[in-house]
Scaffold this motif. Structure first.
Motif, mmCIF file in Angstrom:
data_model
loop_
_atom_site.group_PDB
_atom_site.id
_atom_site.type_symbol
_atom_site.label_atom_id
_atom_site.label_comp_id
_atom_site.label_asym_id
_atom_site.label_seq_id
_atom_site.Cartn_x
_atom_site.Cartn_y
_atom_site.Cartn_z
ATOM 1 N N LEU A 36 0.851 -0.796 -0.313
ATOM 2 C CA LEU A 36 -0.279 0.085 0.077
ATOM 3 C C LEU A 36 1.115 0.830 -0.157
ATOM 4 C CD1 LEU A 36 -2.452 -0.776 3.178
ATOM 5 C CD2 LEU A 36 -2.347 -1.257 -0.314
ATOM 6 N N ALA A 37 0.528 1.817 -0.988
ATOM 7 C CA ALA A 37 1.074 3.632 -0.329
ATOM 8 C C ALA A 37 0.056 4.350 -0.701
ATOM 9 C CB ALA A 37 1.816 3.921 -1.688
ATOM 10 N N SER A 38 0.331 5.896 -0.365
ATOM 11 C CA SER A 38 -0.305 7.136 -0.308
ATOM 12 C C SER A 38 -0.076 7.486 -1.867
ATOM 13 C CB SER A 38 0.741 8.182 0.354
ATOM 14 O OG SER A 38 2.156 8.431 0.301
ATOM 15 N N LYS A 39 0.444 7.207 -2.793
ATOM 16 C CA LYS A 39 0.744 7.774 -4.105
ATOM 17 C C LYS A 39 0.665 6.682 -5.375
ATOM 18 C CE LYS A 39 5.396 10.054 -4.089
ATOM 19 N NZ LYS A 39 6.059 9.054 -4.802
ATOM 20 N N GLN A 40 0.852 7.032 -6.505
ATOM 21 C CA GLN A 40 0.834 5.190 -7.490
ATOM 22 C C GLN A 40 1.673 5.169 -7.668
ATOM 23 O OE1 GLN A 40 -0.731 3.265 -8.417
ATOM 24 N NE2 GLN A 40 -3.068 4.409 -7.807
ATOM 25 N N VAL A 50 0.319 -0.496 -4.886
ATOM 26 C CA VAL A 50 1.222 -0.624 -5.778
ATOM 27 C C VAL A 50 2.100 -2.013 -5.900
ATOM 28 C CG1 VAL A 50 2.029 1.165 -5.331
ATOM 29 C CG2 VAL A 50 3.443 0.281 -3.948
ATOM 30 N N PRO A 51 3.125 -2.419 -7.065
ATOM 31 C CA PRO A 51 3.895 -3.535 -6.295
ATOM 32 C C PRO A 51 4.509 -3.907 -5.836
ATOM 33 C CG PRO A 51 4.130 -2.404 -8.614
ATOM 34 C CD PRO A 51 3.508 -1.206 -7.774
ATOM 35 N N ALA A 52 4.949 -5.162 -5.200
ATOM 36 C CA ALA A 52 5.761 -5.480 -3.932
ATOM 37 C C ALA A 52 7.190 -6.841 -4.605
ATOM 38 C CB ALA A 52 5.278 -5.405 -2.603
#
Ligand SMILES: Nc1nc2c(ncn2[C@@H]2O[C@H](COP(=O)(O)OP(=O)(O)OP(=O)(O)O)[C@@H](O)[C@H]2O)c(=O)[nH]1
Ligand SMILES: Nc1ncnc2c1ncn2[C@@H]1O[C@H](COP(=O)(O)OP(=O)(O)O)[C@@H](O)[C@H]1O
Length: 419
Positions: free
Chosen positions: A32-36, A164-166
């Protein structure tokens, strides 16, 4: 709102989410992230325009978590529309043991609102987090939306994060929580689990009372102790009985006869509780071995290898290669469990084993049904058997006639145990 968003994102920012879309390939990993992210879209090959959700159990009590999670899949399968696919999901911190939180990812191809209604009910009544996933914008990026209950019982979307990818972690997430969740490496750890179950599973009290009276087992035994292992219908019962006669030995088994009244009851429990039951069975058998091996050789029908191999094979999701590498601590022998002189693993082709199962006609355990239906599970059990150490098992070809197998095993025992 910002504070709550940061608090949750702060909490989950070090976590990776893994969804098993297909047992023959790696899970899809995302964070998870706050931006793309600039990197390629996470679900690009596995999702089209289905509605997607995830739910996972949020409870600090590991027994409550295991019990609730154990029943959740059955509940979802019963209540969700048939077009809704239920996929295994883990949330974890790579390489951090005990960090795994198990859950499910729902790929909902139904056009009904039933799924959201079922998830809303779960959110209101049970210890779960529920999220929905939306794909939007020109760049078709996915976002996760955390649901929350409002005071008047409605569901609202609380916080939204970019998916987002991890990176693919070194170890499959299912291997991070084997120790003391699926396999117990000390009497005390197994005992504690059943102690915590006394209120919810009354039979635990009777089992603990039996275990409290167990005979102490010694490190060394006067006579050799030979364990016979193998999948159902490989010929263990036949061989152990003829071996006992040929050697004037005592025949024991794990779990011991005294636990038979409660075995079916604990077989219905989730792995955490069921495996603690089987682990305590091994300690009871160890006490009997210690006593009997003072007077004669002892033959044991199943022991630690069965407990660890079935537990590890059940716990490790996805492909065979996800098993912990040979030499991993999960294949170690409990420091407080009596070690046998020799462990022989009967090996048989699937076809011959199925033939013998049919000939014998007995009921199969749930795991044996699984073994029959699931070639991958059987491969994992057999591979886990081979990787267990302290002692490791020696494979014996069980396809010849009962007498030929007996002679072959007697030769091995004479060679290894000087009997
Ligand atoms: N003995 C034993 N069985 C386990 C354990 N964990 C799971 N099982 C399950 O219990 C089944 C074997 O139970 P047994 O009581 O040995 O049944 P059985 O009919 O004697 O099995 P076979 O000796 O293989 O014919 C296995 O096939 C597994 O499905 C464990 O720790 N010990
Ligand atoms: N060496 C063998 N060759 C052919 N059949 C066998 C052999 N050993 C056992 N059987 C038969 O296979 C079936 C399963 O044997 P059993 O000893 O019950 O296996 P297990 O205890 O491993 O489940 C029984 O019907 C038994 O008579």
């Amino acid at each position: 709102m910002a504070r709550r968003m940061m608090s949750r994102l702060g909490q989950w920012s070090s976590y990776v989410f893994a969804v098993d879309f297909d047992t023959n390939s790696d899970p899809i990993y995302f964070a998870l992230a706050s931006k793309q992210s600039e990197r390629p879209q996470v679900f690009r090959n596995v999702l089209a325009d289905e509605k997607c959700y995830s739910l996972h159990v949020q409870s600090d009590d590991k027994i409550e978590r295991a019990k609730f999670y154990g029943g959740l899949k059955k509940k979802l399968s019963k209540e969700l529309p048939p077009e809704c696919t239920i996929l295994e999901m883990s949330i974890f911190q790579p390489n951090v043991k005990d960090s795994v939180i198990k859950g499910y990812f729902l790929k909902d191809a139904s056009k009904s609102s039933a799924t959201e209604r079922v998830l809303g009910e779960l959110l209101r009544n049970d210890p779960v987090y529920v999220c929905s996933y939306l794909c939007g914008g020109e760049d078709r990026q996915w976002s996760q939306h955390l649901w929350s209950n409002t005071e008047d019982g409605w569901v609202e979307v609380l916080e939204k994060y970019c998916v987002v990818p991890a990176e693919k972690p070194v170890h499959h997430p299912s291997t991070l929580s084997i120790i003391n969740y699926d396999v117990f490496y000390s009497f005390e750890d197994a005992y504690k689990v059943l102690q915590q179950c006394v209120d919810i599973i009354p039979e635990s009290k009777a089992v603990l009372e039996l275990v409290d009276q167990r005979l102490e087992s010694k490190e060394k035994t006067d006579f050799p102790v030979i364990v016979i292992e193998g999948l159902d219908a490989t010929g263990k019962t036949t061989l152990t009985e003829s071996l006992t006669e040929a050697l004037g030995a005592t025949l024991l088994k794990s779990p011991p006869q005294c636990l038979s009244p409660w075995r079916a009851r604990f077989d219905t429990e989730p792995p955490l509780i069921r495996r603690a039951f089987y682990a305590l069975g091994n300690y009871l058998t160890a006490g009997q071995i210690g006593q009997e091996a003072r007077q004669a050789p002892v033959i044991v029908d199943r022991y630690w290898h069965s407990t660890a191999a079935y537990a590890i094979a059940t716990a490790v999701g996805g492909k065979l290669g996800n098993l912990p590498q040979a030499g991993s601590e999960v294949y170690g022998w409990p420091g407080d469990l009596l070690r046998p002189s020799l462990v022989l693993m009967l090996s048989l082709s699937s076809q011959e084993r199925m033939r013998r199962l049919q000939v014998r006609g007995q009921d199969k355990t749930m795991e044996e049904e699984e073994l029959e239906a699931n070639h991958l599970f059987r491969q994992k059990v057999e591979e886990a058997y081979q990787r267990i150490e302290g002692p490791a098992c020696i494979t014996v070809d069980a396809s010849p006639s009962p007498d030929q197998v007996l002679q072959q095993v007697l030769l091995l025992i004479r060679e290894k145990c000087h009997l």
